[in-house]
Design an enzyme around this catalytic site. Sequence first.
Site, PDB file in Angstrom:
ATOM      1  N   VAL A  59       2.890  -0.249   1.138  1.00 35.41           N
ATOM      2  CA  VAL A  59       1.843  -0.223   2.144  1.00 35.41           C
ATOM      3  C   VAL A  59       1.322  -1.642   2.299  1.00 35.41           C
ATOM      4  CG1 VAL A  59      -0.354   0.790   2.871  1.00 35.41           C
ATOM      5  CG2 VAL A  59       1.211   2.111   1.414  1.00 35.41           C
ATOM      6  N   CYS A  60       1.190  -2.119   3.534  1.00 36.87           N
ATOM      7  CA  CYS A  60       0.552  -3.401   3.797  1.00 36.87           C
ATOM      8  C   CYS A  60       1.254  -4.522   3.026  1.00 36.87           C
ATOM      9  CB  CYS A  60      -0.929  -3.268   3.463  1.00 36.87           C
ATOM     10  SG  CYS A  60      -1.999  -4.579   4.058  1.00 36.87           S
ATOM     11  N   THR A  61       0.492  -5.358   2.323  1.00 43.17           N
ATOM     12  CA  THR A  61       1.060  -6.498   1.622  1.00 43.17           C
ATOM     13  C   THR A  61       1.789  -6.117   0.334  1.00 43.17           C
ATOM     14  OG1 THR A  61      -1.122  -6.873   0.640  1.00 43.17           O
ATOM     15  CG2 THR A  61      -0.528  -8.210   2.554  1.00 43.17           C
ATOM     16  N   THR A  98       4.785  -5.097   7.549  1.00 44.44           N
ATOM     17  CA  THR A  98       3.595  -5.269   6.727  1.00 44.44           C
ATOM     18  C   THR A  98       2.409  -5.413   7.673  1.00 44.44           C
ATOM     19  OG1 THR A  98       2.631  -6.507   4.874  1.00 44.44           O
ATOM     20  CG2 THR A  98       3.777  -7.799   6.551  1.00 44.44           C
TER      21      THR A  98
END
Length: 211
Positions: A120-122, A140
């Site tokens: 998830v995300c970074t 991302t």
Amino acid sequence: MNLSASSPSAVRSVGILLFPEVEVLDFAGPFEVFSVAARIAPRLLGLPAPPFAVFTVARDAQPVCARHGLIVVPGHGFADAPPIDVLIVPGGVVDQPLGCRTTLDWLRQTAATAGLTASVCTGAFLLAELGLLDGRRVTTHWEDLADLRAAYPRVSGIGDVPYVDEGAVVTSAGISAGIGMSLHLVGRLVSPELARLTARQMQYDWRPEAG
């Protein structure tokens, strides 16, 4: 466990990594999705057992300070974590886990045996650091996409999508995109109907889509 194809009757362990300055919704969103799916599946779909067993994992069992000061107690440390079928790697400020050889080694070993690894995300930066995203299409948070491309040129970073499913590795965009990705995985691993029912139970406006 081979997670390449749907097997509705299987029980899959979902391990979610925690680390200092982890983004709250990055881990709490997937935790909620898989937990709600596990709770409602026997009642609404007649499955013989909850399809997911969900827990959090950190370097040790000590409380973790997430972003904005939320204190979270992990369910397990690396040393006593059960086997993981679905590994979820959230984002946030990832400087600490990127600089922690113990965390990177655990991630490498766990991803090698998990049937599916998702970020998830970074969290994508942690998978990229291990070489798990080389040659793959990934995403991302929009604000970090240029940095991901620059730091890891063997990764094909794409934007304007909520998540990208590359089979054994799935990546999602920023923060709330992890909820959509997790619903997608519920649909892929169990059934689209369970994903729909989970979103409805959560009162989450979800439209299936992927990059």
